[in-house]
Design a protein around this motif. Structure first.
Motif, PDB file in Angstrom:
ATOM      1  N   PHE A  27      36.749  36.081  34.281  1.00 44.55           N
ATOM      2  CA  PHE A  27      35.348  36.043  34.728  1.00 44.55           C
ATOM      3  C   PHE A  27      34.898  34.612  34.967  1.00 44.55           C
ATOM      4  N   LYS A  28      34.198  34.408  36.082  1.00 48.66           N
ATOM      5  CA  LYS A  28      33.589  33.103  36.350  1.00 48.66           C
ATOM      6  C   LYS A  28      32.475  32.852  35.339  1.00 48.66           C
ATOM      7  N   LYS A  29      31.958  31.613  35.347  1.00 48.32           N
ATOM      8  CA  LYS A  29      30.979  31.177  34.340  1.00 48.32           C
ATOM      9  C   LYS A  29      29.717  32.053  34.294  1.00 48.32           C
ATOM     10  N   HIS A  30      29.260  32.506  35.456  1.00 50.94           N
ATOM     11  CA  HIS A  30      27.950  33.177  35.468  1.00 50.94           C
ATOM     12  C   HIS A  30      27.997  34.653  35.051  1.00 50.94           C
ATOM     13  N   HIS A  65      38.038  34.629  39.442  1.00 48.59           N
ATOM     14  CA  HIS A  65      38.634  33.480  40.127  1.00 48.59           C
ATOM     15  C   HIS A  65      39.732  33.973  41.064  1.00 48.59           C
ATOM     16  N   LYS A  66      39.731  33.426  42.291  1.00 47.50           N
ATOM     17  CA  LYS A  66      40.719  33.814  43.297  1.00 47.50           C
ATOM     18  C   LYS A  66      41.692  32.647  43.436  1.00 47.50           C
ATOM     19  N   ILE A  67      42.970  32.904  43.239  1.00 45.21           N
ATOM     20  CA  ILE A  67      43.958  31.819  43.172  1.00 45.21           C
ATOM     21  C   ILE A  67      45.082  32.100  44.162  1.00 45.21           C
ATOM     22  N   GLU A  68      45.286  31.166  45.090  1.00 51.81           N
ATOM     23  CA  GLU A  68      46.384  31.342  46.052  1.00 51.81           C
ATOM     24  C   GLU A  68      47.705  31.119  45.319  1.00 51.81           C
ATOM     25  N   VAL A  69      48.715  31.934  45.633  1.00 54.22           N
ATOM     26  CA  VAL A  69      49.986  31.803  44.911  1.00 54.22           C
ATOM     27  C   VAL A  69      51.149  31.534  45.862  1.00 54.22           C
ATOM     28  N   LYS A  70      52.194  30.933  45.280  1.00 54.80           N
ATOM     29  CA  LYS A  70      53.434  30.686  46.023  1.00 54.80           C
ATOM     30  C   LYS A  70      54.611  30.993  45.094  1.00 54.80           C
ATOM     31  N   PRO A  71      55.810  31.189  45.666  1.00 52.33           N
ATOM     32  CA  PRO A  71      56.959  31.477  44.805  1.00 52.33           C
ATOM     33  C   PRO A  71      57.122  30.384  43.750  1.00 52.33           C
ATOM     34  N   GLY A  72      57.391  30.802  42.530  1.00 48.58           N
ATOM     35  CA  GLY A  72      57.552  29.848  41.429  1.00 48.58           C
ATOM     36  C   GLY A  72      56.334  29.814  40.519  1.00 48.58           C
ATOM     37  N   GLU A  95      34.467  48.562  27.570  1.00 47.33           N
ATOM     38  CA  GLU A  95      34.670  47.760  26.347  1.00 47.33           C
ATOM     39  C   GLU A  95      36.040  47.102  26.293  1.00 47.33           C
ATOM     40  N   CYS A  96      36.936  47.535  27.172  1.00 49.20           N
ATOM     41  CA  CYS A  96      38.290  46.970  27.162  1.00 49.20           C
ATOM     42  C   CYS A  96      38.290  45.508  27.672  1.00 49.20           C
ATOM     43  N   PHE A  97      37.260  45.163  28.464  1.00 49.14           N
ATOM     44  CA  PHE A  97      37.181  43.794  29.015  1.00 49.14           C
ATOM     45  C   PHE A  97      36.752  42.804  27.943  1.00 49.14           C
ATOM     46  N   HIS A  98      37.312  41.615  27.988  1.00 51.30           N
ATOM     47  CA  HIS A  98      36.793  40.499  27.185  1.00 51.30           C
ATOM     48  C   HIS A  98      35.795  39.771  28.083  1.00 51.30           C
ATOM     49  N   TYR A  99      34.545  39.739  27.643  1.00 53.88           N
ATOM     50  CA  TYR A  99      33.522  39.114  28.487  1.00 53.88           C
ATOM     51  C   TYR A  99      33.437  37.614  28.185  1.00 53.88           C
ATOM     52  N   ASP A 100      34.541  36.914  28.422  1.00 50.98           N
ATOM     53  CA  ASP A 100      34.584  35.458  28.242  1.00 50.98           C
ATOM     54  C   ASP A 100      34.487  34.823  29.622  1.00 50.98           C
ATOM     55  N   ASN A 101      33.930  33.619  29.663  1.00 48.12           N
ATOM     56  CA  ASN A 101      33.696  32.984  30.966  1.00 48.12           C
ATOM     57  C   ASN A 101      34.504  31.698  31.106  1.00 48.12           C
ATOM     58  N   TYR A 102      34.956  31.464  32.325  1.00 51.87           N
ATOM     59  CA  TYR A 102      35.839  30.321  32.578  1.00 51.87           C
ATOM     60  C   TYR A 102      35.465  29.618  33.881  1.00 51.87           C
ATOM     61  N   THR A 103      35.626  28.292  33.895  1.00 43.52           N
ATOM     62  CA  THR A 103      35.659  27.600  35.186  1.00 43.52           C
ATOM     63  C   THR A 103      37.064  27.819  35.741  1.00 43.52           C
ATOM     64  N   LEU A 104      37.271  27.490  37.009  1.00 41.91           N
ATOM     65  CA  LEU A 104      38.617  27.661  37.580  1.00 41.91           C
ATOM     66  C   LEU A 104      39.632  26.828  36.793  1.00 41.91           C
ATOM     67  N   ASP A 105      39.268  25.586  36.466  1.00 42.46           N
ATOM     68  CA  ASP A 105      40.206  24.733  35.721  1.00 42.46           C
ATOM     69  C   ASP A 105      40.534  25.325  34.357  1.00 42.46           C
ATOM     70  N   GLU A 106      39.521  25.861  33.697  1.00 45.29           N
ATOM     71  CA  GLU A 106      39.768  26.475  32.378  1.00 45.29           C
ATOM     72  C   GLU A 106      40.683  27.687  32.518  1.00 45.29           C
ATOM     73  N   ALA A 107      40.469  28.454  33.592  1.00 41.69           N
ATOM     74  CA  ALA A 107      41.305  29.649  33.813  1.00 41.69           C
ATOM     75  C   ALA A 107      42.757  29.227  34.047  1.00 41.69           C
ATOM     76  N   LEU A 108      42.953  28.230  34.881  1.00 39.66           N
ATOM     77  CA  LEU A 108      44.327  27.792  35.174  1.00 39.66           C
ATOM     78  C   LEU A 108      44.984  27.231  33.916  1.00 39.66           C
ATOM     79  N   ASP A 109      44.188  26.486  33.151  1.00 39.82           N
ATOM     80  CA  ASP A 109      44.697  25.922  31.891  1.00 39.82           C
ATOM     81  C   ASP A 109      45.120  27.011  30.924  1.00 39.82           C
TER      82      ASP A 109
END
Ligand SMILES: O=P(O)(O)OC[C@H]1O[C@@H](O)[C@@H](O)[C@@H](O)[C@@H]1O
Length: 364
Positions: free
Chosen positions: A158-161, A184-191, A249-263
């Motif tokens: 989930f994004k911050k808001h 967050h939408k993240i473009e992916v590549k092999p690897g 209720e199965c979702f964790h309602y935690d919020n992330y910036t994109l950098d936090e999500a990638l981290d």
């Protein structure tokens, strides 16, 4: 009966192809990997590997998902072989702790985006499904394709808001774009490699061919009632029989910036060992989860793997060669999925073509 089946714990076991029905279309890149033609996208976009669990679909065959092994006794479910002597096949620690493999491995190829979904963490799985396994999973992107001009992407976290109330409203209104905009939408590549822990909302975009190593259940809670291709998803597949309230209720309602999500979720592979004949890299390991592990062996020569008292699976992504095991020689080829029992103390892979071998491990 059980005695006869124990002998198979001492040889590498290849499973038969094992495609599984899902709500999304895909699978052509699984055909390509398996070198079968024609390469077709359809309703069986996953290959389940070393599976001792059945898939949850509507009106699907009862034993869908179970891996089968060719033996002198005929074709047998892997589960039956293991049950002939759990400790011999899986190793003492796993036999004592779970009595099952504790892991499920998949190849997954999406022609369309999968629905936005979440899987249980262990607490939710225990309380709601009375299961000791949730469905924490990992994705290792092996190949990608652009479909209808869309770049391959994944959505997660989930994004911050985003609030619980907003998420519920999007679900009630079936506002799919609203839901996607929350993630967050993240473009992916092999690897690229990601951990998707139980509770984290996610969706795999179109054009992703990936290996998934995960906890061995098929509990998926979906918030989209119609797939991108227009397939209607019944209540059972939306909430697995527990109702929409519990599903939310199965979702964790935690919020992330994109950098936090990638981290938090994007993994950087690390080289463990290398020589002029091989490189061994770890992707998912104890640092990320104790539910499973994944390493990759890049081989141009030979490499010996010593057993560590547990079983593992070797999936041949590319290449060919031979396996030396207990003084016998076996061939391996692209597309093979091989179960190595705990009883095997050592095997040597010798490549005749440069090979990429994915080594999948159970809980540790
Ligand atoms: O909900 P459908 O489209 O059937 O997809 C379900 C699939 O979702 C993915 O994110 C993974 O969790 C797979 O293990 C699972 O099989």
């Amino acid at each position: 009966m059980s005695k006869d089946l124990e002998k198979y714990a001492h040889i590498p076991l290849k499973q038969l192809n094992n495609r599984v029905w899902r709500t999304y279309e895909g699978g052509a890149l699984i055909d390509r990997w398996k070198k079968t033609s024609p390469e077709v996208d359809g309703a069986m976009p996953e290959e389940w590997i070393m599976s001792t669990v059945t898939a949850r679909g509507n009106n699907r065959p009862e034993d869908e998902g179970l891996s089968l092994i060719e033996t002198e006794e005929g074709t047998l479910p892997l589960k039956e072989l293991i049950n002939s002597n759990v400790e011999l096949y899986l190793g003492k620690a796993l036999a004592d702790k779970f009595g099952t493999t504790g892991v499920l491995i998949k190849m997954l190829d999406s022609k369309e985006r999968l629905t936005v979904q979440v899987h249980p963490d262990k607490d939710y799985a225990r309380t709601v499904f009375n299961s000791e396994f949730g469905k924490t999973e990992s994705w290792y992107v092996l190949n990608t394709r652009e479909i209808d001009g869309e770049k391959p992407v994944v959505y997660m976290g989930f994004k911050k808001h985003v609030t619980r109330e907003e998420w519920r409203l999007h679900f009630e209104n079936q506002n799919i774009q609203g839901m996607l905009d929350c993630l967050h939408k993240i473009e992916v590549k092999p690897g690229d490699a990601f951990m998707i822990y139980g509770g984290v909302p996610h969706a795999i975009g179109s054009g992703c061919f990936l290996m998934e190593v995960q906890e061995p259940t098929d509990y998926t809670m979906r918030v989209e009632k119609t797939t991108p291709n227009g397939l209607t998803i019944g209540p059972e597949l939306i909430h697995q029989g527990v109702g929409e309230e519990k599903m939310l209720e199965c979702f964790h309602y935690d919020n992330y910036t994109l950098d936090e999500a990638l981290d938090a979720w994007k993994i950087t592979p690390e080289v463990l060992e290398s020589s002029n004949e091989y490189t061994l890299r770890t992707l998912f390991n104890k640092k990320h989860t104790n539910c499973f592990g994944l390493s990759e062996l890049l081989l141009d020569g030979s490499h010996t793997i010593k057993g560590n008292s547990t079983f593992y699976a070797a999936v041949i992504y590319s290449g060919a060669g031979t396996i030396m095991c207990n003084n016998k020689e076996y061939t391996f080829n692209q597309g093979d999925e091989i179960f190595i029992s705990a009883a095997i103390s050592e095997i040597t892979f010798v490549s005749t073509e440069p090979s990429k071998i994915l080594l999948c491990y159970p809980p540790n």
